[in-house]
Design a protein around this motif. Sequence first.
Motif, PDB file in Angstrom:
ATOM      1  N   GLN A   1      15.859   8.923 -22.902  1.00  0.00           N
ATOM      2  CA  GLN A   1      14.633   8.464 -23.571  1.00  0.00           C
ATOM      3  C   GLN A   1      14.857   7.067 -24.130  1.00  0.00           C
ATOM      4  OE1 GLN A   1      11.974  11.120 -25.848  1.00  0.00           O
ATOM      5  NE2 GLN A   1      12.630   9.902 -27.605  1.00  0.00           N
TER       6      GLN A   1
ATOM      7  N   THR B   1      12.706   3.180 -25.436  1.00  0.00           N
ATOM      8  CA  THR B   1      11.484   2.474 -25.791  1.00  0.00           C
ATOM      9  C   THR B   1      11.250   1.389 -24.740  1.00  0.00           C
ATOM     10  OG1 THR B   1      11.877   2.889 -28.136  1.00  0.00           O
ATOM     11  CG2 THR B   1      10.350   1.104 -27.580  1.00  0.00           C
ATOM     12  N   VAL B   2      10.076   1.421 -24.107  1.00  0.00           N
ATOM     13  CA  VAL B   2       9.746   0.411 -23.094  1.00  0.00           C
ATOM     14  C   VAL B   2       8.731  -0.608 -23.601  1.00  0.00           C
ATOM     15  CG1 VAL B   2      10.386   1.834 -21.122  1.00  0.00           C
ATOM     16  CG2 VAL B   2       8.043   1.940 -21.986  1.00  0.00           C
TER      17      VAL B   2
ATOM     18  N   MET C   1       5.792   2.769 -26.820  1.00  0.00           N
ATOM     19  CA  MET C   1       5.676   3.515 -25.579  1.00  0.00           C
ATOM     20  C   MET C   1       7.097   3.925 -25.219  1.00  0.00           C
ATOM     21  SD  MET C   1       3.630   4.737 -23.255  1.00  0.00           S
ATOM     22  CE  MET C   1       2.118   3.815 -23.378  1.00  0.00           C
ATOM     23  N   LEU C   2       7.305   5.235 -25.053  1.00  0.00           N
ATOM     24  CA  LEU C   2       8.609   5.773 -24.686  1.00  0.00           C
ATOM     25  C   LEU C   2       8.586   6.203 -23.230  1.00  0.00           C
ATOM     26  CD1 LEU C   2       9.160   8.106 -27.797  1.00  0.00           C
ATOM     27  CD2 LEU C   2       9.946   5.748 -27.501  1.00  0.00           C
ATOM     28  N   LYS C   3       9.746   6.155 -22.601  1.00  0.00           N
ATOM     29  CA  LYS C   3       9.893   6.638 -21.232  1.00  0.00           C
ATOM     30  C   LYS C   3      11.155   7.478 -21.179  1.00  0.00           C
ATOM     31  CE  LYS C   3       9.625   5.081 -16.455  1.00  0.00           C
ATOM     32  NZ  LYS C   3       9.440   3.908 -15.586  1.00  0.00           N
TER      33      LYS C   3
ATOM     34  N   GLU D   1       9.939  11.320 -14.220  1.00  0.00           N
ATOM     35  CA  GLU D   1       9.910  10.446 -15.398  1.00  0.00           C
ATOM     36  C   GLU D   1       8.521  10.515 -16.002  1.00  0.00           C
ATOM     37  OE1 GLU D   1      11.318   6.510 -14.331  1.00  0.00           O
ATOM     38  OE2 GLU D   1      13.313   7.127 -15.010  1.00  0.00           O
ATOM     39  N   ARG D   2       8.470  10.452 -17.328  1.00  0.00           N
ATOM     40  CA  ARG D   2       7.200  10.520 -18.046  1.00  0.00           C
ATOM     41  C   ARG D   2       7.163   9.462 -19.134  1.00  0.00           C
ATOM     42  NH1 ARG D   2       5.063  13.242 -14.423  1.00  0.00           N
ATOM     43  NH2 ARG D   2       4.598  15.443 -14.620  1.00  0.00           N
ATOM     44  N   LEU D   3       5.941   9.042 -19.478  1.00  0.00           N
ATOM     45  CA  LEU D   3       5.690   8.109 -20.574  1.00  0.00           C
ATOM     46  C   LEU D   3       5.046   8.859 -21.734  1.00  0.00           C
ATOM     47  CD1 LEU D   3       4.160   5.165 -18.532  1.00  0.00           C
ATOM     48  CD2 LEU D   3       6.384   5.155 -19.666  1.00  0.00           C
TER      49      LEU D   3
ATOM     50  N   PHE E   1       2.987   7.805 -25.415  1.00  0.00           N
ATOM     51  CA  PHE E   1       2.491   6.875 -26.425  1.00  0.00           C
ATOM     52  C   PHE E   1       2.891   7.480 -27.764  1.00  0.00           C
ATOM     53  CE2 PHE E   1      -1.331   5.681 -29.096  1.00  0.00           C
ATOM     54  CZ  PHE E   1      -0.920   4.382 -29.320  1.00  0.00           C
TER      55      PHE E   1
END
Length: 187
Positions: free
Chosen positions: A8, A10-11, A18-20, A36-38, A40
């Motif tokens: 995990q 921070t993008v 926004m985390l990925k 992979e998931r994003l 907010f």
Amino acid sequence: MKYTVQNQRTVFHDHYKMLKASVSYDTFDGDTIETERLAFHRGDSVAIVLAEKETESILLTKQFRYPTTLHEEGWILEIPAGSLEENEAPEECIIREVEEETGYHISAAEKIMDFYTSPGASSERLHLYYAEVSESDQKSDGGGQEDENEDIELVKLPIADIAGGIPSTIIDAKSIIGLQWLLQKKK
């Protein structure tokens, strides 16, 4: 059923994050999905159905919301709400937000429920409350925080106006949920 979240990161980080992450989770038929998931990540928030006894009205706020302009809406009606600050209890936050937005002072609020606002995309969990106030509980004009660039108008909606259903002018989900709760409570 199990899931794992790995890597995990921070993008994007400005006012919100926004985390990925790489996730794997069990399927209902016994397989595993890896993807992979994003998310907010904006933190949790509070909102309140605030009823003024003398006027038999619900106190709403009207304010500009940039995201709604993507659907040609600018200012929308909402129940008072706000974001929890770091290490702040929801019960403290709702008292602060009511005063900042409406100018009314409450000392406590009844918890209605907690829910996710958009669980497929956002980590936000909303704590929903109810309280009754008197006209004499209004200690200031409210209107929001200048340092947060808020410009909030207080709107009183007679409860009788929602007896037959939520008006089409209310397009905010938390407000619809709160007012539906109120209609059920009043039965």
